[in-house]
Enzyme design. Structure first.
Site, PDB file in Angstrom:
ATOM      1  N   HIS A  35     -13.649  13.454 -26.184  1.00  0.00           N
ATOM      2  CA  HIS A  35     -12.369  12.789 -26.422  1.00  0.00           C
ATOM      3  C   HIS A  35     -12.369  12.265 -27.845  1.00  0.00           C
ATOM      4  O   HIS A  35     -13.333  11.623 -28.266  1.00  0.00           O
ATOM      5  CB  HIS A  35     -12.188  11.658 -25.419  1.00  0.00           C
ATOM      6  CG  HIS A  35     -10.806  11.110 -25.385  1.00  0.00           C
ATOM      7  ND1 HIS A  35     -10.250  10.446 -26.440  1.00  0.00           N
ATOM      8  CD2 HIS A  35      -9.845  11.159 -24.420  1.00  0.00           C
ATOM      9  CE1 HIS A  35      -9.015  10.084 -26.113  1.00  0.00           C
ATOM     10  NE2 HIS A  35      -8.744  10.510 -24.905  1.00  0.00           N
ATOM     11  N   ARG A  49      -7.238  17.876 -27.069  1.00  0.00           N
ATOM     12  CA  ARG A  49      -8.394  17.086 -27.489  1.00  0.00           C
ATOM     13  C   ARG A  49      -9.432  17.874 -28.260  1.00  0.00           C
ATOM     14  O   ARG A  49     -10.036  17.367 -29.205  1.00  0.00           O
ATOM     15  CB  ARG A  49      -9.044  16.482 -26.255  1.00  0.00           C
ATOM     16  CG  ARG A  49      -8.159  15.418 -25.678  1.00  0.00           C
ATOM     17  CD  ARG A  49      -8.669  14.906 -24.376  1.00  0.00           C
ATOM     18  NE  ARG A  49      -7.752  13.863 -23.924  1.00  0.00           N
ATOM     19  CZ  ARG A  49      -7.784  13.318 -22.729  1.00  0.00           C
ATOM     20  NH1 ARG A  49      -8.690  13.713 -21.854  1.00  0.00           N
ATOM     21  NH2 ARG A  49      -6.932  12.383 -22.396  1.00  0.00           N
ATOM     22  N   ARG A  73      -9.545  20.454 -20.900  1.00  0.00           N
ATOM     23  CA  ARG A  73      -8.555  19.804 -20.041  1.00  0.00           C
ATOM     24  C   ARG A  73      -7.516  19.081 -20.873  1.00  0.00           C
ATOM     25  O   ARG A  73      -7.845  18.439 -21.867  1.00  0.00           O
ATOM     26  CB  ARG A  73      -9.247  18.805 -19.126  1.00  0.00           C
ATOM     27  CG  ARG A  73      -8.314  17.905 -18.378  1.00  0.00           C
ATOM     28  CD  ARG A  73      -9.053  17.013 -17.414  1.00  0.00           C
ATOM     29  NE  ARG A  73      -9.752  15.910 -18.067  1.00  0.00           N
ATOM     30  CZ  ARG A  73      -9.186  14.740 -18.375  1.00  0.00           C
ATOM     31  NH1 ARG A  73      -7.909  14.531 -18.123  1.00  0.00           N
ATOM     32  NH2 ARG A  73      -9.890  13.787 -18.930  1.00  0.00           N
ATOM     33  N   LEU A 114     -13.552   4.311 -24.429  1.00  0.00           N
ATOM     34  CA  LEU A 114     -12.386   5.132 -24.717  1.00  0.00           C
ATOM     35  C   LEU A 114     -11.176   4.320 -25.151  1.00  0.00           C
ATOM     36  O   LEU A 114     -10.880   3.266 -24.600  1.00  0.00           O
ATOM     37  CB  LEU A 114     -12.014   5.915 -23.463  1.00  0.00           C
ATOM     38  CG  LEU A 114     -11.063   7.055 -23.768  1.00  0.00           C
ATOM     39  CD1 LEU A 114     -11.825   8.171 -24.436  1.00  0.00           C
ATOM     40  CD2 LEU A 114     -10.383   7.522 -22.522  1.00  0.00           C
TER      41      LEU A 114
HETATM   42  C1  LIG Z   1     -12.410   6.271 -19.832  1.00  0.00           C
HETATM   43  C2  LIG Z   1     -11.735   7.404 -19.140  1.00  0.00           C
HETATM   44  C3  LIG Z   1     -10.360   7.533 -19.236  1.00  0.00           C
HETATM   45  C4  LIG Z   1      -9.706   8.575 -18.591  1.00  0.00           C
HETATM   46  N1  LIG Z   1      -8.355   8.665 -18.698  1.00  0.00           N
HETATM   47  C5  LIG Z   1      -7.703   9.645 -18.028  1.00  0.00           C
HETATM   48  C6  LIG Z   1      -6.289   9.736 -18.064  1.00  0.00           C
HETATM   49  O1  LIG Z   1      -5.627   8.939 -18.704  1.00  0.00           O
HETATM   50  N2  LIG Z   1      -5.686  10.708 -17.405  1.00  0.00           N
HETATM   51  C7  LIG Z   1      -6.387  11.604 -16.663  1.00  0.00           C
HETATM   52  O2  LIG Z   1      -5.760  12.452 -16.052  1.00  0.00           O
HETATM   53  N3  LIG Z   1      -7.730  11.547 -16.586  1.00  0.00           N
HETATM   54  C8  LIG Z   1      -8.403  10.595 -17.260  1.00  0.00           C
HETATM   55  N4  LIG Z   1      -9.768  10.529 -17.189  1.00  0.00           N
HETATM   56  C9  LIG Z   1     -10.494  11.459 -16.330  1.00  0.00           C
HETATM   57  C10 LIG Z   1     -10.434  11.021 -14.893  1.00  0.00           C
HETATM   58  O3  LIG Z   1     -10.340   9.628 -14.805  1.00  0.00           O
HETATM   59  C11 LIG Z   1     -11.654  11.418 -14.096  1.00  0.00           C
HETATM   60  O4  LIG Z   1     -11.940  12.735 -14.311  1.00  0.00           O
HETATM   61  C12 LIG Z   1     -11.389  11.238 -12.612  1.00  0.00           C
HETATM   62  O5  LIG Z   1     -11.017   9.927 -12.368  1.00  0.00           O
HETATM   63  C13 LIG Z   1     -12.573  11.606 -11.775  1.00  0.00           C
HETATM   64  O6  LIG Z   1     -12.332  11.199 -10.436  1.00  0.00           O
HETATM   65  P1  LIG Z   1     -13.316  11.555  -9.276  1.00  0.00           P
HETATM   66  O7  LIG Z   1     -12.712  11.047  -8.033  1.00  0.00           O
HETATM   67  O8  LIG Z   1     -13.632  12.987  -9.342  1.00  0.00           O
HETATM   68  O9  LIG Z   1     -14.660  10.797  -9.630  1.00  0.00           O
HETATM   69  P2  LIG Z   1     -15.019   9.245  -9.800  1.00  0.00           P
HETATM   70  O10 LIG Z   1     -13.848   8.386  -9.828  1.00  0.00           O
HETATM   71  O11 LIG Z   1     -15.963   9.167 -10.912  1.00  0.00           O
HETATM   72  O12 LIG Z   1     -15.756   8.910  -8.469  1.00  0.00           O
HETATM   73  C14 LIG Z   1     -17.036   9.388  -8.157  1.00  0.00           C
HETATM   74  C15 LIG Z   1     -17.425   8.815  -6.831  1.00  0.00           C
HETATM   75  O13 LIG Z   1     -18.568   9.457  -6.360  1.00  0.00           O
HETATM   76  C16 LIG Z   1     -19.496   8.544  -5.907  1.00  0.00           C
HETATM   77  N5  LIG Z   1     -20.824   9.126  -6.029  1.00  0.00           N
HETATM   78  C17 LIG Z   1     -21.380   9.708  -7.098  1.00  0.00           C
HETATM   79  N6  LIG Z   1     -22.613  10.108  -6.815  1.00  0.00           N
HETATM   80  C18 LIG Z   1     -22.831   9.797  -5.535  1.00  0.00           C
HETATM   81  C19 LIG Z   1     -23.926   9.956  -4.650  1.00  0.00           C
HETATM   82  N7  LIG Z   1     -25.059  10.524  -5.033  1.00  0.00           N
HETATM   83  N8  LIG Z   1     -23.815   9.491  -3.394  1.00  0.00           N
HETATM   84  C20 LIG Z   1     -22.684   8.894  -2.982  1.00  0.00           C
HETATM   85  N9  LIG Z   1     -21.627   8.728  -3.772  1.00  0.00           N
HETATM   86  C21 LIG Z   1     -21.696   9.170  -5.032  1.00  0.00           C
HETATM   87  C22 LIG Z   1     -19.283   7.329  -6.748  1.00  0.00           C
HETATM   88  O14 LIG Z   1     -19.690   6.184  -6.084  1.00  0.00           O
HETATM   89  C23 LIG Z   1     -17.775   7.355  -6.911  1.00  0.00           C
HETATM   90  O15 LIG Z   1     -17.178   6.680  -5.832  1.00  0.00           O
HETATM   91  C24 LIG Z   1     -10.437   9.504 -17.844  1.00  0.00           C
HETATM   92  C25 LIG Z   1     -11.817   9.371 -17.739  1.00  0.00           C
HETATM   93  C26 LIG Z   1     -12.462   8.345 -18.391  1.00  0.00           C
HETATM   94  C27 LIG Z   1     -13.950   8.254 -18.298  1.00  0.00           C
END
Ligand SMILES: Cc1cc2nc3c(=O)[nH]c(=O)nc-3n(C[C@H](O)[C@H](O)[C@H](O)COP(=O)(O)OP(=O)(O)OC[C@H]3O[C@@H](n4cnc5c(N)ncnc54)[C@H](O)[C@@H]3O)c2cc1C
Ligand code: HEM
Ligand code: SF4
Ligand code: F3S
Ligand code: FES
Lengths: 148, 254, 149, 599
Positions: free
Chosen positions: D254, D298, D406, D264
Site C-alpha cells: 500500500h 496501488r 487488488r 496505514l
Molecule cells: C490497515 C488496513 C486497512 C484496510 N483497508 C481496507 C479498505 O479500506 N477497504 C477494503 O476493502 N479492504 C481493506 N483492507 C483489507 C481488508 O481489511 C482485509 O483484507 C480483510 O478485512 C480481511 O478479512 P478476513 O475476514 O479475511 O480476515 P481478518 O479480519 O484478518 O480475520 C482473521 C480471523 O482469523 C482468525 N485466525 C487467524 N488464525 C487463526 C487460527 N490459527 N486459529 C483460529 N483463528 C484464527 C483471527 O482470530 C481472526 O478472527 C485493509 C487492511 C488493512 C490491514
C-alpha cells in the site's frame, strides 16, 4: 475508596419487576439536593452567622424559632429531605461495598430503622414542642413566655 | 540489490531520535507458580518513537518470553492491549514512552476489576457479558420495501456517531470506581454500546435497552467520576453518553 | 414499537453464572492507586462528606429533641457546641456541608446539562473557588464568635 | 473460553461436534456465521476475540455500484476490478463480486451498519484508487464508507449480529491442524484441532463443513499495515496438508503507510483529495498516471513512489520517503471524513496533518494469493477438483477476484460476498453430507507440532529469526524484485528454517502461553515466505504487484495463468525445489481480453 477487587464475579442479582427505586432515588437525590442547599444554608446562616452566632444558641433561641410556623415548616422540610437524602445515600454506599448479602440487609435495615425513628421523633418534637414549659426558670425561656 | 533504495537504509525516523534507558516495572503473575502477583523490573534501551507496547515486546522477545499480554493491531484500533500504565488505563500501543516521564520507572499492570489470569491478561468474559446484555444490535422489524437501504439523514447519523467508535477495550469500565466496588455495574462500555442503538433513528428497540439499564446495576450507578471519559482511547465522551441515556430513561424515550 | 419487545430477541444468558474465580485471589503486592480524574477524587470526597454529614445529622436530631425534655437539658448539651474544640468541629462541618453541597450542585449540572459534561473540569474549579469563598465568609466570623469573651 | 461448553472430554482432549465449523472470526468468518448460524449448528473458532480481528483496521470503504451519488453500474466495477488486477482476475468471479456488491452493502446497512449518508439519507460514496466510470474515463464515487472506520463498523456490525443470533464462539482458540480422512479414495475434511490459549488444552471440532477465514499473512514483512496476529496460520495449515496455494507471489504494497511504522493511511485520503508530493513538492503522479493521478491503483502508485525515491527525489534527511499532503483540505472535512488517520499521524509521528504533509512509504498490505477456491468458496485440490466440505473465504482465500493487484475497497467487499457464499454453501453441503469419521488419535499432528517447537535445543530466539526473515523480505521481495534478490532471500529462508528447529520457547506453562504460539506462528510465516519467494522467482514477468526488474514486461503469451504451488515430498527438506512443485491454472476471461494497462 480507590482500592479494587480482583475478582468481581459475585452473582449479579436478578433485575426487573416492582417499582424502580433506583431511578426515583436518583431523581430524589438531585431534587432534594437543590432544595437542601436553600434549607441548610438558611439554617446555618440563621443559627451560626446572625447575631452572636453559635454563642446565641440556647433553648430560648430554639423556642423562639419553633413557635414560628415559618420555621416549623422550614425545619420539618429540612428534617425530612435531609434525612431521607442521607439515608438513601447511605443505602447506595452500602450496596457498593457490602458484598455479603446478610451484612447488606442488616446495614440497610439499621439505616432504615434509624431514619424512621428519627423522622417520627423529630417531627413530634417540632409540632408538640412547648416553648414555655411550666415551671422552668424564666431566664431560660424565650422572652415572649413572660410577656404573655 | 533490487529495492535497496527503499529498504537498505530504511526509514530513518528512528535515527533522528536518540535512545534512552527506561525502567519498566511490570506486575507479573503466573497462575501456575505464583501465589500472588509480583513486581518485576526491566531496564530497557528504547527509542523516542517507541510505545509501551514496543517496550513490552522488547521484554518478551529479548529478555523473558513468558511475559503474557494481548495485542494485535498495534495502532489503537483493535482494543486488545488496554492495561494500567502508571496508574491509568491506557492502550499500550497508543502510549508513547516519550509522553511518560521516563526518568521515573514506568509501572505496568493488568486492568483492575476483571479477574487476573496471567501477567497483563485478564478474563474479559464478564465485560463482554455486560456488553451482550444490553442487546447491542439493530432491532428493526421491517425491511425497506424497495430492497434498498433505510434512509437516515446525516443529522440523524451524527446523533450517535461518537458511540459507534467503541472498540470494546474495557479501559473505561475497568477505570470506573463504581465498577471496582463489586463488579456488578454494567459499566460504561455497555452503556456506550446501548447508547449507540438507543439514538439510532433506525432502531426500534430503545425501550428494551432502556428497561435493561434502568436497573439496580444500570445507569443510575454512574456517579459521574469521569474516569471512563479520561481513559477512553477513542476519545468517546463516555460520561456524556451515560448522561444522555439517563435522560432518555427519565423522558421515557430517546 | 411494532413487534419488538424484550421477548422477541434472544434473552441474554442468565446472570450470576460466573463460577468462583479459578485462582486464589492474588494478594500482595497491591497494584498502583488509580491516578484518576479530578472527578474521581471529588466523588471520594463527596462520599466521605455525605457519610459524615449523615452521622452528624443523626446526632443533631437527637440533641435537638432534648428541647422536649427540658430547657436545662437542652442548654447543657448545646453548651458543649460553644466550646472552642467544638467550634473547630463546626468549621469542619460547615466545610464538609459546603463542599458536599457545591459538589452536589456540580453533579446535578453535569447530569442535566451537556455543557456541564464537556466543561466538567472547569466546573470542578468553580466548585473549589466557591467553596473557598464560602469558608472565607464563614470561618473568621464564626471563630470570632466562638473565641469571643 | 467463551459462551460455549467444554465439549466431551476424553483423555484430556475436548471433543465438539457441529455441522459447520468456521475458523476465524474476522469479516469473512462472521459473515459466514450469520448465514450458517441460524440454519445449522455452528461453531466459530478464533484465536482472537472477534472484535480484535484485523478487519476492524480497514479504513477507507467498501465498493459497490449503488449509484447513490453519480451514475455507476456493476459492469464498470467488474471492468475496473479486472483491469486493476492486471488481467489475472478470473472474470466470472469479478462479475459475481461486482454484482453481489450491491446486496452486500444493503445487507450490512440492514444489519445496522452506520454508513455516512448523503443529504437525501442514502449511503454516501467516495472515490477510491482504480475505480472509474465508463471503463477508465474518470474516477467514480463507488466506495461506501463510514468515516475512515469502515472496517471497524463492519466488524462491529457483524459481531453485533452474531450476538443477536447467539452464535457459538470459541475465542482465543488457535486452530493448528485440519483433520482429513480418506473416504472412498478421496481425502475429506473431518474437523480441526485447536489449542485453547487459556488452559493449554486441545480441542477437536468435528464438522461436516469447515470454513477457513483466517485472514492474511502480512507479518512475513517487517513494514506492514497488518496486525501482529496476521501470521497466515490458516493458509499454512492448508499448505501443510498438501493442498495447493494460488498466486502467492502477488503481495500488495500500500503506497501510504506512515514512514517507518507501516501504519496505514487509507487511500480514502487521496479519494478525498490528498496529493502525493516528492521533495520538490511536485505532484509526481501526474507523470505516471495522467488521467487519474493519485488515484491510480496501488501497485502503480507504490512503484512510482519507489522510483521517485530511487531517483533522488525522496524527502526528509535521508531522502527516503515522500509526502502525503492534505493541507489544502478544510480541517472540518478532515475531521468528518478522515478523523482516525489524521490522529495516527499526530500520535505516532507527531505530525499535524492540517498544516504539515505526512511522511509516507509503501507498506506490505494484502495477500492477493491464498487458498484457491471456486466461486462458491469451495477449496480446490487441483485446478478443477474441489475438496468436498472444505471452504475458504476472505483474505486467506484466492477466488481470484483480485488477480495480481487488488483494488482498494474490494477486499471488504470480498469478505462479505464470499463470506456469505461460504456460509450458505457450507449449510447446503452439511444438509446432505454424512459425518466423516475422525482419524485415530486426532490430536497426534498438533502434539507433534508442539513438541517440535518445544523440542529443539533452544539456542535460537523466535524474535531474532522472525526479524531476520521480515527484514530480508522487505529488502528483497518487496515492490521491486529480481532473480538475484529473490535467490538471496530464498537462501536465507532455507537457513532460517534450519535454525527454527532449535527455536527456544521460554514459557513452559500451560496457561496463556503466548510464547509457544509465537513459535508456532513463526513456523507458518517461514513456510509461507518460502512459497511467496519461490512462486515469485518463477514468475518471469512483471504484472500488477509483482514487479520484476529483470523482466519488466507483462508476458500474456506465456504467463496469463495463475500460479499453483503444491507441497510435495519432505516438507523438512532444505531445498525449496525438493518440496515445492509449481503448476499453472488458466485465467477465466469473459468480456475483457487483456490489453495494455494505462491510467
Ligand atoms: C490497515 C488496513 C486497512 C484496510 N483497508 C481496507 C479498505 O479500506 N477497504 C477494503 O476493502 N479492504 C481493506 N483492507 C483489507 C481488508 O481489511 C482485509 O483484507 C480483510 O478485512 C480481511 O478479512 P478476513 O475476514 O479475511 O480476515 P481478518 O479480519 O484478518 O480475520 C482473521 C480471523 O482469523 C482468525 N485466525 C487467524 N488464525 C487463526 C487460527 N490459527 N486459529 C483460529 N483463528 C484464527 C483471527 O482470530 C481472526 O478472527 C485493509 C487492511 C488493512 C490491514
Ligand atoms: C446541601 C445540599 C446537598 C446537596 C446539593 C446534595 C447533593 C447530593 C447529590 C446530588 C448526591 C448524589 C451524588 C451522586 O449520585 O453521585 C448526594 C449524595 C449523598 N448525599 Fe447529599 N446533598 C446535600 C446534602 C446532604 C446532607 C445534608 C446529607 C446527610 C444527611 C447528605 C448525604 C449524602 C450522602 C450520604 C450521599 C451519598 C454519596 C454517594 O453515594 O457517594 N447530603 N448528595
Ligand atoms: S468506550 Fe472507549 S474505553 Fe470504553 S470500551 Fe469503548 S473504546 Fe474502550
Ligand atoms: S468512570 Fe464510572 S462513575 Fe460514571 S462517569 Fe464513568 S461510569
Ligand atoms: S494492539 Fe490493537 S489496540 Fe493496541
Amino acid at each position: 475508596m480507590t482500592t479494587t477487587i480482583e475478582s468481581p464475579r459475585a452473582p449479579r442479582t436478578v433485575r426487573r419487576g416492582g417499582v424502580n427505586w433506583e431511578k426515583w432515588g436518583w431523581i430524589y437525590m438531585r431534587v432534594s439536593g437543590v432544595v437542601l442547599v436553600v434549607l441548610i444554608f438558611g439554617h446555618l446562616f440563621v443559627n451560626l452567622m446572625l447575631g452572636d452566632g453559635v454563642k446565641a444558641l440556647d433553648f430560648a433561641f430554639v423556642g423562639g424559632k419553633l413557635s414560628n410556623p415559618f420555621w416549623q415548616i422550614w425545619d420539618t422540610l429540612l428534617l425530612w429531605l435531609a434525612l431521607i437524602h442521607g439515608a438513601n445515600g447511605m443505602r447506595t454506599i452500602t450496596n457498593d461495598y457490602a458484598h455479603n448479602r446478610l451484612v447488606g440487609v442488616v446495614l440497610k435495615g439499621a439505616i432504615l430503622a434509624a431514619t424512621v425513628v428519627l423522622l417520627i421523633l423529630g417531627t413530634l418534637v417540632i409540632y408538640t414542642f412547648d416553648p414555655c414549659p411550666a415551671g422552668s426558670p424564666a431566664d431560660l425561656l424565650a422572652s415572649f413566655c413572660t410577656a404573655g | 540489490m533490487a529495492s535497496d533504495v527503499l529498504e537498505k537504509k530504511g526509514p530513518r525516523a528512528h535515527d533522528a531520535v536518540p535512545t534512552f534507558t527506561v525502567t519498566m516495572i511490570v506486575r507479573r503473575f503466573d497462575p501456575e507458580v505464583d501465589e500472588e502477583p509480583r513486581w518485576v523490573d526491566y531496564d530497557l534501551e528504547m527509542h523516542g518513537t517507541d510505545r509501551v507496547l514496543d517496550a513490552l515486546h522488547k521484554i518478551k522477545w529479548e529478555i523473558d518470553g513468558s511475559l503474557a499480554f494481548r495485542r494485535s493491531c498495534a495502532h489503537g484500533v483493535c482494543g486488545s492491549d488496554a492495561m494500567r500504565i502508571n496508574g491509568r488505563n491506557r492502550l499500550a500501543c497508543k502510549t508513547l514512552l516519550k509522553d511518560l516521564d521516563v526518568s521515573q520507572p514506568i509501572y505496568v499492570e493488568a486492568l483492575k476489576g476483571l479477574p487476573l489470569e496471567k501477567d497483563l491478561i485478564v478474563d474479559m468474559e464478564p465485560f463482554f457479558d455486560s456488553f451482550r446484555d444490553v442487546q447491542p444490535f439493530l432491532m428493526a422489524s421491517s425491511k425497506p420495501k424497495d430492497g434498498k437501504e433505510r434512509l437516515q439523514s446525516p443529522e440523524e447519523r451524527a446523533r450517535f456517531d461518537d458511540t459507534t467508535k467503541c472498540i470494546l477495550c474495557a479501559a473505561c469500565t475497568s477505570s470506573c470506581p463504581v465498577f471496582w466496588t463489586d463488579g456488578q455495574y454494567f459499566g460504561p462500555a455497555a452503556i456506550v454500546n446501548a447508547h449507540r442503538f438507543i439514538f439510532d433513528s433506525r432502531d426500534e428497540g430503545a425501550q428494551v435497552r432502556m428497561d435493561i439499564l434502568n436497573d439496580k446495576e444500570g445507569v443510575w450507578r454512574c456517579r459521574t467520576t469521569f474516569n471512563c471519559t479520561d481513559a477512553c482511547p477513542r476519545g468517546i465522551q463516555v460520561t456524556q453518553a451515560i448522561a444522555e441515556v439517563k435522560q432518555a430513561i427519565m423522558r421515557g424515550k430517546p | 414499537m411494532p413487534g419488538i419487545s424484550a421477548e422477541t430477541v434472544p434473552s441474554p444468558a442468565p446472570r450470576g453464572k460466573y463460577p468462583l474465580p479459578r485462582l486464589t485471589k492474588p494478594k500482595a503486592p497491591a497494584g498502583t492507586i488509580y491516578r484518576g480524574n479530578v472527578g474521581m477524587w471529588s466523588w471520594v470526597l463527596h462520599r466521605i462528606t455525605g457519610v459524615a454529614i449523615f452521622f452528624f445529622l443523626l446526632v443533631h436530631i437527637l440533641d435537638t429533641a432534648l428541647v422536649r425534655v427540658s430547657p436545662e437539658a437542652y442548654n447543657a448539651v448545646i453548651g458543649t457546641y460553644k466550646n472552642p474544640i467544638m467550634g473547630l468541629g463546626e468549621v469542619a462541618l460547615v466545610a464538609a456541608i459546603g463542599l458536599h453541597a457545591l459538589n452536589g450542585l456540580r453533579i446535578i449540572l453535569v447530569d442535566f446539562w451537556a455543557w456541564g459534561t464537556k466543561h466538567q473540569k472547569l466546573l470542578q474549579w468553580i466548585v473549589v473557588i466557591l467553596w473557598i469563598i464560602l469558608l472565607i465568609g464563614f470561618v473568621p466570623r464564626h471563630l470570632m464568635n466562638v473565641f469571643s469573651e | 473460553m467463551s459462551e460455549t461448553d467444554q465439549g466431551t472430554i476424553v483423555d484430556g482432549v475436548h471433543f465438539h461436534k457441529h455441522d459447520i465449523v468456521i475458523v476465524g472470526a474476522g469479516g469473512a468468518g462472521m459473515r459466514a456465521a450469520i448465514e450458517a448460524g441460524p440454519k445449522a449448528s455452528t461453531a466459530v473458532i478464533s484465536k482472537l476475540y472477534p472484535t480484535r480481528s484485523h478487519t476492524g483496521a480497514a479504513q477507507g470503504g467498501m465498493a459497490a455500484a449503488l449509484a447513490n451519488v453519480e451514475e455507476d453500474n456493476w459492469e464498470w466495477h467488474t471492468y475496473d476490478t479486472v483491469k486493476g488486477g492486471d488481467y489475472l482476475v478470473d472474470q466470472d468471479a469479478a462479475e459475481i463480486l461486482a454484482k453481489e456488491a450491491i446486496d452486500a452493502v444493503i445487507d450490512l446497512e440492514n444489519m445496522g451498519l452506520p454508513f455516512n449518508r448523503t443529504p437525501e439519507g442514502r449511503i454516501d460514496q467516495r472515490r477510491f484508487g482504480g475505480h472509474t466510470r465508463e471503463h477508465g474515463k474518470a474516477p467514480v464515487r463507488r466506495a461506501c464508507y463510514a468515516a475512515d472506520r469502515t472496517g471497524h463498523m463492519i466488524l462491529q456490525t457483524l459481531y453485533q449480529n452474531c450476538v443477536k443470533h447467539g452464535i457459538n464462539f470459541f475465542n482465543e482458540f488457535y486452530v493448528l491442524d485440519l483433520l482429513m480422512t480418506e473416504v472412498d479414495g478421496v481425502e475429506r475434511p473431518a474437523g480441526v484441532v485447536a489449542y485453547e490459549l487459556a488452559t493449554g488444552d486441545l480441542h477437536v471440532f468435528q464438522g461436516k463443513s469447515i470454513i477457513f477465514a483466517t485472514g492474511g499473512f502480512g507479518k512475513i514483512y517487517k513494514t506492514t499495515s497488518n496486525a501482529h496476529t496476521l501470521t497466515g496460520d490458516g493458509v499454512g495449515i492448508v499448505w501443510r496438508k498438501g493442498l495447493p496455494l494460488e498466486d502467492m507471489e502477488f503481495f500488495q504494497f500500500h503506497p501510504t503507510g506512515l514512514a517507518g511504522l507501516g501504519i496505514l493511511l487509507s487511500e480514502a485520503a487521496r479519494g478525498e483529495g490528498a496529493i502525493l508530493r516528492n521533495s520538490e513538492g511536485e505532484r509526481f503522479m501526474e507523470r505516471y498516471a495522467p488521467t487519474i493521478k493519485d488515484l491510480a491503483p496501488r501497485d502503480i502508485v507504490a512503484r512510482s513512489m519507489a522510483t521517485e525515491i530511487r531517483e533522488g527525489r525522496g524527502a526528509g534527511p535521508y531522502k527516503d520517503y515522500v509526502y502525503l499532503d492534505i493541507t489544502h483540505l478544510e480541517p472540518a472535512v478532515i475531521d468528518a471524513k478522515l478523523p482516525d488517520i489524521t490522529e495516527f499521524a499526530r500520535t505516532y509521528l507527531g505530525v499535524e496533518p492540517y498544516t504539515e504533509p505526512v511522511p509516507v512509504l509503501p507498506t506490505a498490505h494484502y495477500a492477493m494469493g491464498g487458498i484457491p477456491t471456486t466461486n462458491n468458496a469451495e477449496v480446490l485440490r487441483t485446478n478443477t477438483e474441489t475438496v468436498p466440505g472444505l471452504f475458504a473465504a476472505g483474505e486467506c482465500a484466492c477466488v481470484s477476484v483480485h488477480g495480481s493487484n487488488r483494488l482498494g475497497t474490494n477486499s471488504l467487499l470480498d469478505i462479505n460476498v464470499f463470506g456469505k457464499r461460504a456460509g450458505n454453501n457450507a449449510v447446503e453441503y452439511a444438509k446432505s453430507a454424512d459425518w466423516v469419521d475422525l482419524p485415530d488419535d486426532p490430536t497426534a499432528g498438533v502434539r507433534r507440532l508442539l513438541d517440535h517447537v518445544r523440542g529443539g535445543d533452544g539456542s535460537e530466539r523466535i524474535a531474532v529469526i522472525r526479524k531476520e526473515l521480515q527484514e530480508a523480505m522487505d529488502r528483497n521481495a518487496q515492490v521491486f524484485r529480481t532473480d538475484e534478490s529473490l535467490r538471496d532471500v530464498g537462501d536465507l529462508i532455507k537457513k532460517l528454517r534450519a535454525r527454527y528447529r532449535n527455536v527456544q520457547v521460554q514459557d513452559k506453562g500451560k496457561r496463556f502461553n503466548t510464547d509457544l504460539l509465537e513459535a508456532v506462528e513463526l513456523g507458518f510465516l517461514l513456510d509461507l515466505a518460502e512459497v511467496v519467494v519461490y512462486s515469485a522467482r518463477n514468475r518471469k514477468e512483471s504484472r500488477g504487484a509483482h514487479m520484476r526488474e529483470d523482466y519488466p514486461k507483462r508476458d500474456d503469451k506465456n504467463l496469463m495463468v495463475h500460479t499453483m504451488a503444491y507441497l510435495t515430498g519432505d516438507a523438512e527438506s532444505a531445498q525449496a525445489d525438493d518440496h515445492i512443485r509449481l503448476d499453472w491454472k488458466p485465467v477465466v476471461v469473459t468480456n475483457y481480453p487483456p490489453t495494455e494497462r494505462k491510467y
